[in-house]
Design an enzyme around this catalytic site. Structure first.
Site, mmCIF file in Angstrom:
data_model
loop_
_atom_site.group_PDB
_atom_site.id
_atom_site.type_symbol
_atom_site.label_atom_id
_atom_site.label_comp_id
_atom_site.label_asym_id
_atom_site.label_seq_id
_atom_site.Cartn_x
_atom_site.Cartn_y
_atom_site.Cartn_z
ATOM 1 N N SER A 138 0.930 -1.311 0.062
ATOM 2 C CA SER A 138 0.012 0.007 0.048
ATOM 3 C C SER A 138 0.870 1.304 -0.030
ATOM 4 C CB SER A 138 -0.989 0.050 1.365
ATOM 5 O OG SER A 138 -2.036 1.047 1.012
ATOM 6 N N ARG A 145 -11.665 5.690 10.525
ATOM 7 C CA ARG A 145 -11.154 4.318 10.637
ATOM 8 C C ARG A 145 -12.352 3.377 10.121
ATOM 9 N NH1 ARG A 145 -6.395 1.621 10.268
ATOM 10 N NH2 ARG A 145 -6.333 -0.220 11.624
ATOM 11 N N ASP A 152 -8.926 -6.844 -4.304
ATOM 12 C CA ASP A 152 -8.558 -5.517 -3.768
ATOM 13 C C ASP A 152 -9.124 -4.155 -4.459
ATOM 14 O OD1 ASP A 152 -7.217 -2.923 -2.761
ATOM 15 O OD2 ASP A 152 -5.179 -3.767 -2.967
ATOM 16 N N HIS A 206 -7.816 -5.328 -0.012
ATOM 17 C CA HIS A 206 -6.619 -4.692 0.220
ATOM 18 C C HIS A 206 -5.788 -5.315 1.381
ATOM 19 C CE1 HIS A 206 -3.945 -1.660 -0.407
ATOM 20 N NE2 HIS A 206 -4.051 -0.839 0.688
ATOM 21 N N ASP A 207 -6.598 -5.573 2.411
ATOM 22 C CA ASP A 207 -5.960 -5.947 3.739
ATOM 23 C C ASP A 207 -4.815 -7.484 3.250
ATOM 24 O OD1 ASP A 207 -6.451 -4.646 5.617
ATOM 25 O OD2 ASP A 207 -8.046 -5.712 6.483
#
Lengths: 380, 380
Positions: A155, A225, A320, A353-354
């Site tokens: 990222s 968040r 992602d 994405h994680d």
């Protein structure tokens, strides 16, 4: 899953003070600053086996291991870094550093500004990926590392690895750019701006000087968040994990927590707002927005990459949607057009994405295979 | 673009008071309520040419025309409704209604609760799509419409059209379900919850009773709308329109508006927070989250649709990621499995979810073709 035998064990952070002023992209100058970092493994006699791990938005220097025997949480990439792991500390000397502007020990908005004796707060300068890379290069000098065997990041960390290859071509043998993008899209910037506006408009933000006010902009951080987490997970992954599950099995017809996904997001938001610095969050998202190595080359990424002499591994994850495989392919195409050595892995994963932080086997295998080659070069 | 000749012209809203108590899905009862609505075109002698337009999250009854000669803005679907337009007011009697809980004239959280003489505020009951459809059916009774030639809606409006076909099979000949879904995904709910949390945690929300407090939760509404807009536009569409364009051409290294996309989103958020009711926003998102016609049938959408006798047009847009074509295909497959007549159009568009409000030619052509058939049936 990794066992104890493959852990780097008990680790501790180190600090380095830099008293040479650092000129930043913004035009501001940090007259002095501290970086907090950790190292794992041993630097070889040739000083050729060092790997730098660059962190993403909410990451830090604590990459692997634990701070004590009863420390419940290991470093954020403990699944990837350790003896026998893909980033193998039996073979590599691994460095993790908290970036400038962070909130985990390096000089940042919550640090005391020596000029005033007060927390920097709103006066802390906006940082950029090039600024971080310059600071990391000075840390490398301090550690006696002339050239990294690899710089690795996911990222925002991948952007640092990519920038290393452009800014210091002679000082980086391999750049591993994972789940990243050569620049943010309008949609990426849009999500960042909503998160920033949540923080900036929180009355407890106090224009960034909430330290003095004795407040914490928890509401804003929490929203930022929660929103971030939506973009870290894939639609399908979220569906598989949470679906439309209700906490109590029935609709409550009110606004308290009701669906499991709400419970998850609110928990993540609450937890984050307890420890993360709001000014750091703003600054990290701006560094993301600003990253655009092609900008100084009339938008020509190929021209920007011409200077690089590293070999590249670019990796992306199918689900992602924050930095989709298409964004990684942009990087790959530009690297190929610039005549660079590049390997590309598009990894099947439901983790969105994680996934760059997770342990999908094809990802682990790809990292192992690539880093084996890096290790062979180091020992050649 | 539509010209004046194809406008319904100057229109005015009407009100209808209902004094028969309305029992809601939540268990609450509205003892009386008002609906505000507009009509365009003329009801034929057989009362067979009526079309109901159901609105989405921030829509209302003002579907077409203008309120005065110098009214700058036409109704929200003026491009689709008017003489000679796809929903042709020369042939159809078109009804637009503001749903219960709305903030455009129908009884909602900002209305005076007759029991207390104060605005309903936090005590206004949570509404569901079935509740709205029941209220719309009572309006149809009032207007002397026994059976709709069609019920049409996009997004949340499409859910109402779908529910009409299940709740009142004998009262709807055609259901046009556009850019919709048979239920929200975990990701959809997640976005709604972040928007709700932005409003609920705004200190000016005052637990929903901000009318009495004399405040408006502008910060929360603004964030909710900014976030909403990201999900209404496609990644590509946003890229084409805004890209990484900077308002001043250069990075400013601060947190003021900088990228054009930020300017757009903040403008949309500011504008929205000036006129939209925060409690209505919460309620509309909950109606979205709760919609799940299969829920009463053990999750079996086919079973839920068995009762329907309408013909269906389901339409989706290729770049819509809020309710992607895949979600519309779920509806189509269930309709087919339930043995219903269904046409499906998957329309190429860069406009994302917003496309249902736009004038992409293939969309206009599809609506025209389908509604021509509806008109022929009416006249047969």
């Amino acid at each position: 899953m990794p066992n104890n035998a493959s852990s780097v064990g008990i680790v501790s952070a180190q600090r380095a003070l830099f008293e040479t002023p650092l000129e930043l992209a913004s035009g501001a100058t940090l007259s002095s600053y501290e970086l907090v970092f950790e190292t794992y493994g041993a630097l070889n006699a040739e000083r050729s086996n060092a790997i730098l791990i660059c962190h993403a938005l909410s990451g830090h220097h604590h990459v692997a291991g634990r701070y004590s025997a009863d420390d419940k949480a290991a470093g954020w990439w403990d699944n990837m870094v350790g003896p026998g792991k893909p980033i193998d500390t039996n073979r590599f000397f691994v460095v993790g550093v908290n970036n400038l502007g962070g909130c985990h020990g390096s000089t940042g908005p919550s640090s005391i500004d020596p000029a005033t004796g007060q927390p920097w707060g709103s006066r802390f300068p906006v940082m950029t990926v090039p600024d971080w890379v310059t600071a990391q290069a000075r840390l490398a000098d301090r550690l006696g590392i002339g050239r990294w065997a690899a710089v690795i990041g996911g990222s925002l960390g991948g952007m640092q690895a990519l920038h290393w290859s452009i800014a210091y071509p002679e000082r980086i043998a391999h750049a591993l750019v994972i789940a990243s993008a050569p620049k943010l899209s309008a949609q990426n910037i849009a999500f960042n701006d909503v998160a920033r506006q949540a923080i900036l408009t929180d009355p407890d933000f106090c224009g960034g000087d909430f330290y003095a006010a004795g407040t914490i902009p928890r509401r804003g951080l929490r929203l930022a968040r929660m929103l971030g987490h939506i973009t870290y997970l894939s639609d399908d992954g979220m569906g598989e994990k949470f679906g439309r599950m209700l906490r109590s099995g029935e609709y409550k017809f009110g606004y308290d927590v009701e669906f499991e996904i709400e419970s998850y997001l609110r928990y993540q938001g609450d937890k984050f707002s307890d420890y993360f610095d709001a000014n750091t969050y703003l600054l990290m998202t701006k560094a993301l927005d600003y990253f655009d190595p092609a900008k100084d080359y009339d938008g020509d990424l190929v021209a920007a990459l011409k200077k690089a002499s590293a070999s590249f591994l670019v990796a992306s994850f199918t689900s992602d949607w924050r930095f989709s495989p298409e964004r990684s392919r942009e990087t790959v195409k530009a690297l190929i057009a610039a005549g660079k050595r590049v390997s590309y892995g598009e990894i099947e994963s439901v983790h969105g994405h994680d996934a760059f932080l997770m342990t999908d086997q094809p990802y682990v295998d790809l990292m192992c295979a690539y880093l084996n080659r890096v290790a062979e070069e180091v020992n050649a």
